[in-house]
Write an enzyme that holds these catalytic residues in place. Structure first.
Site, PDB file in Angstrom:
ATOM      1  N   GLN A 166      -2.396 -18.288   3.154  1.00 37.88           N
ATOM      2  CA  GLN A 166      -1.045 -17.686   2.529  1.00 37.88           C
ATOM      3  C   GLN A 166      -0.286 -19.178   1.773  1.00 37.88           C
ATOM      4  O   GLN A 166       0.322 -18.725   0.772  1.00 37.88           O
ATOM      5  CB  GLN A 166      -0.248 -17.231   3.500  1.00 37.88           C
ATOM      6  CG  GLN A 166      -0.603 -15.892   4.336  1.00 37.88           C
ATOM      7  CD  GLN A 166      -0.119 -15.314   5.371  1.00 37.88           C
ATOM      8  OE1 GLN A 166       0.854 -16.176   5.736  1.00 37.88           O
ATOM      9  NE2 GLN A 166      -0.256 -14.272   5.912  1.00 37.88           N
ATOM     10  N   ASP A 309      -8.070  -9.520   9.926  1.00 35.21           N
ATOM     11  CA  ASP A 309      -7.019  -8.502  10.242  1.00 35.21           C
ATOM     12  C   ASP A 309      -7.817  -7.162  10.987  1.00 35.21           C
ATOM     13  O   ASP A 309      -7.372  -6.234  11.322  1.00 35.21           O
ATOM     14  CB  ASP A 309      -6.380  -8.029   9.324  1.00 35.21           C
ATOM     15  CG  ASP A 309      -5.130  -8.787   9.011  1.00 35.21           C
ATOM     16  OD1 ASP A 309      -4.835  -9.834  10.101  1.00 35.21           O
ATOM     17  OD2 ASP A 309      -4.464  -8.947   7.854  1.00 35.21           O
TER      18      ASP A 309
END
Length: 430
Positions: A166, A309
């Protein structure tokens, strides 16, 4: 609120996949960075995507929305000078907007989740922004954080990829708007490379040119670019669907999830390959994934970095597999809403699973006969942990009580509604 998950031998029915949270937050951001009106069809609604909605409006974007689409008029490279932003518990939103906030004179990011996002580190992004001439005041790399920017300067900069991709995404959104050209070099082992592919895909759709090395370790970014106002359509979400697919795999089931693209760039699409490897009966045609589970699964080994995820859902399925499963290259799970290795495995152990942890590995000794359950477990304010623990509860002999399960709304507010529609015995309790 808490949820009671009772043993459920059978799941049947069809649901539509949730819209992708990752793509929605990125589309909202590039729409805000455009000068003009953009339209996003089928955007996700979750605490994370709503945090991005709220923050881009605070920064000067206008947003109108109906049941089908969001229409956004952006602020371009001139966000409104706003003193304070509240991203809730959304780590990606915080990091992306730390970059964009450097275009403003001063923005203070508040700490409203001290036990979750407030514990997560952002040092690598803070250091990279410093290389652009941005002053960052912080609490040992954590929230609260104040960005003092105004005129960040492009050039050569380095950012670590060891903890999170990120940080790199934040720089890729920001640097095209700077006057100077930029060169970004990634140091260390870049985590979740597949998610960088999603960022680059969205940037390209928004008219931004970035020259990326094939291994995503070096980027050349021309400056003085302009985000174009466009129309986007959000695809179905594989990370959220992973838990529903795992639930179907561990029960007797006939479950179909619609709107999951076969050619999606979401790394969590690997859940389908994992379930096939575990010998779960599964088909994927015309965007429909159908699982006809019989509760029988085989153990496997899997490199989790490409599907971060979905790992917890895969681990939940492996709890009931025959043999020992190993999920490796997953250290970045430690730096999420909670430590998704230590914290998650502690709760699995309470429920009766046989699991071990290494620094970057999760080992699962399968129990095809099921686990005992009958305990109250702590989800650590983490939506992925909540969803995965629910899968385990469906095959427990006694009910599981999952504390603070309402935090599932961070990414998948309809999760328990969808499971109930498929026949799962779940109940909200205060």
């Amino acid at each position: 609120m808490d949820v009671i998950v009772r043993p459920t031998p059978e799941l049947k029915g069809e649901i539509g996949a949730l819209s992708s949270k990752n793509y929605t937050t990125r589309y909202l951001l590039v729409a805000a960075l455009a000068e003009g009106e953009s339209t996003i069809y089928f955007p996700a609604h979750s605490e994370d995507s709503d945090a991005m909605r709220r923050c881009i409006q605070d920064l000067g974007a206008s947003l109108q929305e109906d049941d089908e689409k969001a229409v956004i008029t952006g602020f371009g490279k001139h966000p409104r000078n706003v003193k304070e932003l509240n991203v809730g518990n959304a780590g990606a939103v915080l990091r992306f907007l730390m970059g964009i906030a450097s275009l403003s004179e001063e923005v203070h990011f508040v700490n409203t989740y001290p036990d979750s996002l407030g514990k997560r580190p952002h040092d690598d992004l803070i250091e990279a922004l410093g290389q652009l001439g941005v002053e960052v005041e912080h609490n040992e790399g954590r929230l609260p954080i104040t960005i003092r920017g105004g005129k960040p300067q492009g050039g050569k900069l380095m950012v670590s990829g060891e903890v999170s991709s990120q940080y790199l995404s934040a720089l890729l959104f920001l640097t095209p708007l700077l006057e100077q050209d930029s060169e970004i070099t990634v140091t260390g082992d870049l985590k979740s490379k597949v998610v960088i592919g999603q960022t680059l895909e969205v940037l390209e759709q928004a008219g931004i040119v970035i020259h990326a090395a094939g291994d995503y370790m070096h980027f050349r970014v021309p400056g003085n670019q302009v985000y174009q106002a466009k129309t986007y359509t959000v695809q179905g979400d594989y990370p959220g669907s992973a838990a529903v697919l795992a639930a179907a795999a561990v029960t007797s089931s006939d479950v179909t999830i619609r709107n999951l693209s076969e050619d999606s760039k979401q790394g969590e699409r690997a859940i389908l390959d994992v379930l096939r490897s575990m010998e779960v009966p599964l088909t994927h045609e015309n965007g429909d994934v159908r699982v006809q589970g019989n509760g029988k699964l085989k153990a496997l080994e899997f490199d989790g970095d490409t599907a971060t995820d979905a790992v917890l859902a895969m681990v939940a399925a492996a709890v009931f597999a025959e043999g020992t499963s190993r999920f490796y290259n997953v250290e970045n799970l430690r730096y999420k809403e909670c430590d998704r290795i230590t914290d998650y495995l502690a709760e699995l152990s309470k429920a009766g699973a046989r699991v071990e942890e290494r620094q970057a590995e999760i080992i699962v000794h399968g129990r095809p006969e099921g686990v005992e359950g009958g305990v109250e477990i702590n989800a650590h304010y983490d939506h992925r942990v909540i969803m995965a623990l629910t899968v385990v509860g469906l095959r427990s002999r006694q009910p599981l009580v999952i504390k603070d399960a309402h935090h599932v709304a961070k990414s998948y507010p309809q999760y328990f509604d969808h499971l109930k529609a498929l026949g799962a015995d779940v109940e909200w309790v205060k």
